[in-house]
Design a protein around this motif. Structure first.
Motif, PDB file in Angstrom:
ATOM      1  N   ALA A   1       0.819  -1.229   0.000  1.00  0.00           N
ATOM      2  CA  ALA A   1       0.000   0.000   0.000  1.00  0.00           C
ATOM      3  C   ALA A   1       0.849   1.274   0.000  1.00  0.00           C
ATOM      4  O   ALA A   1       0.627   2.155  -0.837  1.00  0.00           O
ATOM      5  N   PRO A   2       1.834   1.405   0.917  1.00  0.00           N
ATOM      6  CA  PRO A   2       2.650   2.621   0.841  1.00  0.00           C
ATOM      7  C   PRO A   2       3.536   2.649  -0.400  1.00  0.00           C
ATOM      8  O   PRO A   2       3.791   3.714  -0.958  1.00  0.00           O
ATOM      9  N   ALA A   3       3.985   1.455  -0.845  1.00  0.00           N
ATOM     10  CA  ALA A   3       4.879   1.417  -2.012  1.00  0.00           C
ATOM     11  C   ALA A   3       4.173   1.927  -3.262  1.00  0.00           C
ATOM     12  O   ALA A   3       4.755   2.672  -4.045  1.00  0.00           O
ATOM     13  N   ILE A   4       2.885   1.567  -3.423  1.00  0.00           N
ATOM     14  CA  ILE A   4       2.168   1.982  -4.638  1.00  0.00           C
ATOM     15  C   ILE A   4       1.944   3.495  -4.632  1.00  0.00           C
ATOM     16  O   ILE A   4       2.061   4.169  -5.661  1.00  0.00           O
ATOM     17  N   VAL A   5       1.644   4.056  -3.430  1.00  0.00           N
ATOM     18  CA  VAL A   5       1.420   5.509  -3.340  1.00  0.00           C
ATOM     19  C   VAL A   5       2.736   6.250  -3.574  1.00  0.00           C
ATOM     20  O   VAL A   5       2.794   7.214  -4.348  1.00  0.00           O
TER      21      VAL A   5
ATOM     22  N   ALA B   1       3.292  -8.545  -2.199  1.00  0.00           N
ATOM     23  CA  ALA B   1       3.328  -7.109  -2.503  1.00  0.00           C
ATOM     24  C   ALA B   1       3.709  -6.872  -3.964  1.00  0.00           C
ATOM     25  O   ALA B   1       3.199  -5.957  -4.609  1.00  0.00           O
ATOM     26  N   THR B   2       4.588  -7.722  -4.500  1.00  0.00           N
ATOM     27  CA  THR B   2       5.029  -7.563  -5.885  1.00  0.00           C
ATOM     28  C   THR B   2       3.915  -7.880  -6.873  1.00  0.00           C
ATOM     29  O   THR B   2       3.746  -7.199  -7.886  1.00  0.00           O
ATOM     30  N   PHE B   3       3.132  -8.924  -6.545  1.00  0.00           N
ATOM     31  CA  PHE B   3       2.081  -9.324  -7.483  1.00  0.00           C
ATOM     32  C   PHE B   3       0.709  -8.770  -7.115  1.00  0.00           C
ATOM     33  O   PHE B   3      -0.275  -9.033  -7.800  1.00  0.00           O
ATOM     34  N   ALA B   4       0.640  -7.995  -6.017  1.00  0.00           N
ATOM     35  CA  ALA B   4      -0.648  -7.483  -5.545  1.00  0.00           C
ATOM     36  C   ALA B   4      -1.323  -6.594  -6.569  1.00  0.00           C
ATOM     37  O   ALA B   4      -2.542  -6.512  -6.625  1.00  0.00           O
ATOM     38  N   GLN B   5      -0.512  -5.944  -7.417  1.00  0.00           N
ATOM     39  CA  GLN B   5      -1.107  -5.018  -8.382  1.00  0.00           C
ATOM     40  C   GLN B   5      -1.989  -5.728  -9.394  1.00  0.00           C
ATOM     41  O   GLN B   5      -2.768  -5.094 -10.096  1.00  0.00           O
ATOM     42  N   LEU B   6      -1.886  -7.058  -9.436  1.00  0.00           N
ATOM     43  CA  LEU B   6      -2.728  -7.805 -10.368  1.00  0.00           C
ATOM     44  C   LEU B   6      -4.145  -7.997  -9.812  1.00  0.00           C
ATOM     45  O   LEU B   6      -5.037  -8.420 -10.512  1.00  0.00           O
TER      46      LEU B   6
ATOM     47  N   LEU C   1       8.232   0.726  -8.236  1.00  0.00           N
ATOM     48  CA  LEU C   1       7.380   0.027  -7.259  1.00  0.00           C
ATOM     49  C   LEU C   1       8.091  -1.170  -6.626  1.00  0.00           C
ATOM     50  O   LEU C   1       8.105  -1.325  -5.400  1.00  0.00           O
ATOM     51  N   HIS C   2       8.694  -2.004  -7.481  1.00  0.00           N
ATOM     52  CA  HIS C   2       9.302  -3.228  -6.955  1.00  0.00           C
ATOM     53  C   HIS C   2      10.480  -2.926  -6.036  1.00  0.00           C
ATOM     54  O   HIS C   2      10.699  -3.608  -5.035  1.00  0.00           O
ATOM     55  N   LEU C   3      11.221  -1.863  -6.375  1.00  0.00           N
ATOM     56  CA  LEU C   3      12.371  -1.489  -5.549  1.00  0.00           C
ATOM     57  C   LEU C   3      11.903  -0.980  -4.172  1.00  0.00           C
ATOM     58  O   LEU C   3      12.520  -1.285  -3.143  1.00  0.00           O
TER      59      LEU C   3
END
Lengths: 43, 567
Positions: B137-141, B472-477, B150-152
């Motif tokens: 959640a914080p990474a995407i924002v 977290a890496t694949f959550a965007q799917l 994002l992945h980093l």
């Protein structure tokens, strides 16, 4: 799981745990009253 | 971000992670690793409990929520102090007396192993997914607003947390959380000061509150007994109490924090500290959001707070339509400023009738502005259907990025990282402990050396950390991720709380009865989710109620056998 037989300690302030619980619940009541008053003033 | 921002950000993060690693260098036993040596002071426990609950979303979303819907959300926390008192007086003494390491361990002594394993499994399932979200959640924002990969960002949060959590266990998690809370609260206090400072000089704090009140953002307490209003005094004192009892009483992420206390008194004081401080803390965070709203009454806000999406849509075929809405939004903003000036002048002159007229005009114009924002979101969706149309999570971070001075931007990003790391560290620590104590030690390797269990606990923590980062890496799917995980949590929380309540307060109920009740209630909640449109917060009540009622019915029908849980 070994049972612990130590005696219950008194809290460091207010003499008893019931008084400390009353402090927490009392502060909640005061906070709610203040927030309600604030809502009325600025509505 | 300036060099100073980077310096503040990485200086803060390296100091906290370095402190965690330094504290974790001491050789520990498995019990010390999982229970923190059972000697933590009440203030460490209190801050650790608060840091565990305060995820990055707290600092990103809550100011945005206050900006959009006002400060009424604070009522959700009214049940929390009551829950802290109930837990301190009833459940905590039982856990302490039995010297359990996990909450589910209690259930084997009270009921049987299958009930323990099922509740522990349900915890692993929901918390495992939830931990991925607390990283994602914080990474995407941050990736969207700051343009970071994002992945980093996922990797940075995950690796830093795993390093010190695995190194030091429960004790180090709690100790680092103390400093993380200082950064979080200090950062927000500085942010609040700066927002006030950024308001026009002629606008006092009282004026700012008056403007926010005129826009209906200061309805802090609502005593109306309405079920169609999400946040009222009554929903906070019932639903909020219920959620707090389940979260703090049965979720190992929190139970592990206060069981690390040096005594029952220290653990109790830690819980009660949370009960005293939580509502004012949440109030402060919401107030920051309201002050940001006031700021944007004097400075034109963006039509949509995800500026990257806005620019993308302006460059598309929908660009002209969006530009037209933006022009109308600018005109509406100019009229609003005029009404605010009238409001402040008439307030200075003490003209109550004129104040009321200006307030009504301001409210109407604000509604027009909101309607234009809604229209813009629809156009954004038409331009790019994948666009997330809710931009509340981006309001505060956008304000920080565009208006905070150099250094403070870095500090606020450090606040976000600290919040993400503190919530993730507690979760990984609890997931590792539950996997080893409730599954590995009971079903796979019942008698091994202390060092064996210590290594197993560390390996399990690493494993859960890697799984969380992968999620977290694949959550965007996954669409509507936050809602999906909230629904998942609500599906499992209710029945689990029901089992614990039966254990504590219905001594005649036996293991098989509660296990069957748990299975039936769990199926009932899943069916409710699949077949009805009931709001997901009610799943907690339905699940818990089903377990308690079924257990009561069964205990009335079946032969009784009293069990004393604390022996």
């Amino acid at each position: 799981m070994a049972a612990d037989s130590s005696q219950e300690e008194a809290p460091p302030i207010l003499g008893s745990w019931n008084n400390l619980y009353a402090l927490v619940l009392g502060s909640l009541a005061v906070t709610v009253a203040l927030l309600y008053a604030l809502s009325k003033v600025y509505s | 971000m300036t060099r100073l921002d980077w310096l503040v950000l990485f200086g803060t993060l390296l100091a906290i992670v370095g402190y965690g690693l330094w504290k974790g260098r001491v050789q520990q036993t498995a019990d010390q690793y999982l229970r923190g040596g059972r000697d933590l002071k009440w203030y460490t426990i209190g801050l650790s409990i608060m840091a565990t609950q305060a995820s990055a979303i707290t600092f990103l979303s809550m100011p945005g929520q206050a900006y959009e819907d006002g400060m009424g959300f604070v009522q959700f926390y009214f049940g929390l102090p009551v829950a802290m008192v109930i837990l301190s007086a009833t459940i905590l003494p039982i856990y302490t007396k039995l010297r359990v390491t996990t909450a589910y361990e209690y259930l084997e002594g009270r009921f049987d192993r299958k009930t323990r394993l099922l509740t522990a499994f349900l915890f692993l399932l929901q918390r495992g997914l939830g931990t991925g979200l607390s990283i994602y959640a914080p990474a995407i924002v941050l990736s969207s607003v700051m343009g970071w990969p994002l992945h980093l960002t996922n990797l940075l949060i995950g690796v830093l947390v795993i390093l010190y959590t695995v190194s030091g266990g429960t004790r180090v998690v709690s100790q680092t959380q103390t400093y993380q809370m200082v950064v979080m609260l200090g950062g927000m206090a500085l942010g609040f000061y700066f927002v006030l400072h950024a308001l026009p000089k002629e606008v006092s704090f009282g004026d700012a509150l008056h403007i926010a009140g005129s826009l209906d953002k200061l309805k802090l307490v609502d005593f109306s007994p309405r079920f169609d209003t999400r946040y009222t005094f009554w929903s906070g004192m019932t639903g909020g109490l219920f959620v707090a009892l389940a979260y703090f009483g049965t979720d190992q992420t929190q139970v592990q924090r206060y069981l690390a206390g040096g005594s029952l008194a220290e653990s109790r004081l830690g819980l009660l500290m949370n009960g005293l401080v939580k509502v004012p803390m949440q109030l402060g965070i919401l107030l920051v959001g309201v002050m940001v709203l006031t700021f944007y009454q004097f400075h034109k806000p963006p039509l949509f707070f995800q500026r990257a999406e806005l620019s993308r849509a302006l460059a598309s075929s929908q660009g002209p339509a969006l530009a037209q809405v933006d022009a109308e939004f600018s005109q509406s903003f100019a009229r609003k400023q005029q009404h605010i000036a009238e409001l402040l002048t008439s307030r200075q002159h003490g003209d109550a009738a004129q104040v009321a007229t200006a307030q009504a005009a301001l409210r109407d114009e604000n509604a027009r502005g909101q309607a234009l924002r809604t229209q813009a979101k629809q156009i954004l969706k038409q331009a790019h259907p994948q666009t997330e149309s809710k931009d509340a999570d981006y309001i505060f971070i956008t304000f920080v990025k565009e208006h905070f001075p150099s250094g403070l931007v870095g500090l606020f990003i450090a606040v976000i990282f600290c919040a993400a790391m503190s919530a993730t560290a507690s979760a990984l620590n609890a997931l590792g402990a539950t996997t080893v104590i409730d599954f590995y030690k009971t079903t796979i390797k019942p008698s091994a050396s202390d060092r064996h269990y210590l290594i197993a606990a560390k390996l399990c923590t690493v494993l859960w950390g890697v799984l969380a980062m992968l999620f977290a890496t694949f959550a965007q799917l996954v669409d509507n991720l936050i809602q999906a995980v909230n629904i998942l949590g609500s599906i499992f929380y209710g029945p689990t709380l029901g089992v614990f309540l039966v254990g504590f307060f219905l001594p005649k109920v036996r293991g098989t009865v509660v296990f069957v009740a748990l299975c039936v209630a769990q199926v009932a909640v899943i069916l409710t989710f699949a077949l009805s449109s009931i709001g997901f917060l009610w799943y907690n009540v339905i699940g818990c109620g089903a377990v308690v009622v079924l257990a009561l019915l069964a205990s009335a029908v079946l032969p009784s056998r009293t069990i004393h849980p604390a022996t």
